[in-house]
Write a protein that holds these residues in place. Structure first.
Motif, short mmCIF file in Angstrom:
data_model
loop_
_atom_site.label_atom_id
_atom_site.label_comp_id
_atom_site.label_asym_id
_atom_site.label_seq_id
_atom_site.Cartn_x
_atom_site.Cartn_y
_atom_site.Cartn_z
N ASP A 218 0.85 -1.20 0.00
CA ASP A 218 0.00 0.00 0.00
C ASP A 218 0.88 1.25 0.00
N THR A 219 0.91 1.92 -1.15
CA THR A 219 1.71 3.16 -1.25
C THR A 219 0.84 4.41 -1.27
N SER A 220 -0.49 4.24 -1.26
CA SER A 220 -1.34 5.40 -1.57
C SER A 220 -2.22 5.87 -0.42
N CYS A 221 -2.00 5.34 0.79
CA CYS A 221 -2.93 5.68 1.88
C CYS A 221 -2.63 7.07 2.45
N GLN A 222 -3.61 7.96 2.35
CA GLN A 222 -3.43 9.33 2.83
C GLN A 222 -4.55 9.77 3.77
N THR A 223 -5.60 8.96 3.92
CA THR A 223 -6.72 9.38 4.77
C THR A 223 -7.12 8.22 5.68
N ARG A 224 -7.84 8.58 6.73
CA ARG A 224 -8.32 7.54 7.65
C ARG A 224 -9.34 6.63 6.96
N ALA B 183 4.77 9.50 11.40
CA ALA B 183 3.86 8.76 12.29
C ALA B 183 4.35 8.87 13.74
N TYR B 184 5.66 9.10 13.93
CA TYR B 184 6.17 9.29 15.30
C TYR B 184 5.71 10.63 15.83
N ASP C 133 -1.64 9.30 18.44
CA ASP C 133 -2.84 8.56 18.82
C ASP C 133 -3.93 9.56 19.21
N THR C 134 -4.34 10.35 18.24
CA THR C 134 -5.37 11.37 18.51
C THR C 134 -6.41 11.30 17.39
N ASP C 135 -7.53 11.95 17.62
CA ASP C 135 -8.58 11.99 16.60
C ASP C 135 -8.34 13.10 15.58
N GLU C 136 -7.38 13.94 15.89
CA GLU C 136 -7.10 15.09 15.04
C GLU C 136 -6.50 14.60 13.70
N ASP C 137 -6.97 15.18 12.59
CA ASP C 137 -6.42 14.79 11.28
C ASP C 137 -5.07 15.44 11.06
N GLY C 138 -4.28 14.86 10.20
CA GLY C 138 -2.95 15.39 9.88
C GLY C 138 -2.19 14.26 9.23
N TYR C 139 -1.14 14.61 8.53
CA TYR C 139 -0.42 13.58 7.76
C TYR C 139 0.09 12.46 8.67
N ASP D 259 -2.73 10.59 10.51
CA ASP D 259 -3.49 9.67 9.65
C ASP D 259 -2.67 8.42 9.32
N LYS D 260 -1.36 8.59 9.14
CA LYS D 260 -0.51 7.41 8.89
C LYS D 260 -0.51 6.51 10.14
N ALA D 261 -0.43 7.12 11.32
CA ALA D 261 -0.42 6.31 12.56
C ALA D 261 -1.75 5.57 12.71
N HIS D 262 -2.84 6.24 12.40
CA HIS D 262 -4.16 5.59 12.44
C HIS D 262 -4.19 4.39 11.49
N ALA D 263 -3.69 4.61 10.29
CA ALA D 263 -3.68 3.54 9.28
C ALA D 263 -2.85 2.35 9.77
N GLU D 264 -1.68 2.64 10.35
CA GLU D 264 -0.85 1.54 10.87
C GLU D 264 -1.64 0.71 11.88
#
Ligand SMILES: NC(=O)c1ccc[n+]([C@@H]2O[C@H](COP(=O)([O-])OP(=O)(O)OC[C@H]3O[C@@H](n4cnc5c(N)ncnc54)[C@H](OP(=O)(O)O)[C@@H]3O)[C@@H](O)[C@H]2O)c1
Length: 325
Positions: free
Chosen positions: A69-75, A99-100, A117-123, A126-131
């Protein structure tokens, strides 16, 4: 094996699809179809990954065994993939050092540092959420590649590309004085792509800092390599951080790869021991620079993505910085 690339038509994903085909996989790419076609030999599946119905409809019963997966940018993109792709033997996800929670400024010691580990969006958020959601869905065999600076042919972001063009144009070139000897690291998209395919094949698990070895070059070393490769007659004009900032030069944006010294020292200090143990290669910087330059000359400056601008020092700002130096 049946290998699905989420992405695959632009830069890193295109190299992933190429590497997977070379390794004999049956490859499909999933994109909206607006950034062009995948490499010949890959099957192009289309849909918007932010739409929960799109991926199942496009797969239409074709069950991938491996995913990169190279294209994930959103939750939503992560949640939708997690709902459909949990049952695979290997899934290599391209995340970011962002993500750190503490990077930048870092440093990054190993892979155990806290991620967002927050609900706030951001690059990075969002990557940490995806992980997390993809890791939970896949379990063993989910590897997350926390990438640093990616360079190489087909790069649409144009950071190294801007320096190549500017240095090739020659004359007096503004360079950050304090950062000239700053050790930096980068990863060639082709090295990362081949490794991602192998990582999925091997069913590797867990996070990996996937960039080059710290100190593989310096910013000055990289720029000197650009001058050597392009054959330009560029003359370096070192400008202190304080003067760059006072003139309104934005770090990373107006002078790609430049961070003010206090941040740069730790931000470029990333432990890649696990990547090295797991075989992530790092080709000579000169090869990445020369191949990017050859590609750029052939293809021309990339078109910015919608709503984005290419980086680089505006001409008026450059003239202001050079005046009197
Ligand atoms: N560049 C760096 O230095 C750097 C550093 C750290 C991490 N990263 C990460 O590395 C990855 C690099 O990606 P890349 O751009 O080179 O990958 P890529 O897979 O070559 O290109 C991005 C793909 O995503 C597709 N896409 C975009 N939005 C989509 C959507 N809503 N639904 C389905 N497909 C969509 C695009 O095709 P369509 O437009 O046709 O849909 C395109 O094929 C990214 O995940 C980035 O966050 C980059």
């Amino acid at each position: 094996m049946r290998l699905l690339v989420l992405g695959g038509t632009h830069f890193l994903g295109r190299h992933v699809a190429t590497a997977a085909l070379e390794r004999g996989h049956e490859v499909a790419t999933f994109t909206r179809g607006v950034s062009g076609a995948p490499p010949a030999g890959a099957r192009a599946l289309h849909g918007d990954r932010d739409d929960p119905a799109a991926l199942p409809a496009a797969l239409d019963g074709w069950a991938p065994e491996l995913v990169v997966d190279t294209s994930c940018q959103t939750r939503a993109a992560a949640d939708n993939a997690a709902a459909v792709l949990g049952d695979v033997a290997g899934h290599a996800f391209v995340s970011s050092l962002n993500a750190y929670r503490d990077w930048p400024p870092g440093p990054v010691r190993g892979e155990d540092g806290p991620t967002w580990d927050t609900d706030e969006d951001g690059y990075g958020q969002d990557k940490a959420h995806a992980e997390r959601v993809l890791g939970a869905a896949v379990g063993d065999g989910f590897v997350t590649a926390r990438a640093g600076l990616i360079v190489g042919p087909y790069d649409p972001v144009h950071r190294l590309g801007w320096w190549l063009e500017r240095i090739a144009a020659g004359g007096r070139v503004v360079v950050p004085a304090e950062s000239w000897d700053q050790p930096i690291a980068l990863v060639d998209a082709r090295d990362l792509a081949g490794w991602l395919v192998e990582a999925a094949e091997r069913g590797l698990s867990g996070p990996v800092n996937t960039t080059g070895p710290a100190g593989m070059t310096t910013l000055g070393g990289l720029l000197a390599t650009c001058r050597e490769v392009t054959g330009g007659d560029a003359e370096w004009v070192p400008v202190p951080d304080a003067d760059l900032l006072a003139a309104g030069v934005e770090e990373w944006v107006h002078l790609p790869l430049w961070l003010q010294a206090a941040t740069a020292r730790t931000a470029w200090d990333v432990d890649t021991g696990r990547a090295r143990e797991l075989g992530l290669p790092s080709r000579p910087v000169r090869d990445s620079v020369a191949d990017t330059w050859a590609w750029l000359q052939q293809s021309g400056r990339p078109t910015p993505r919608p709503g984005r601008e290419l980086p680089g020092l505006p001409a008026a700002l450059e003239a202001e910085l050079l005046a009197g130096r």
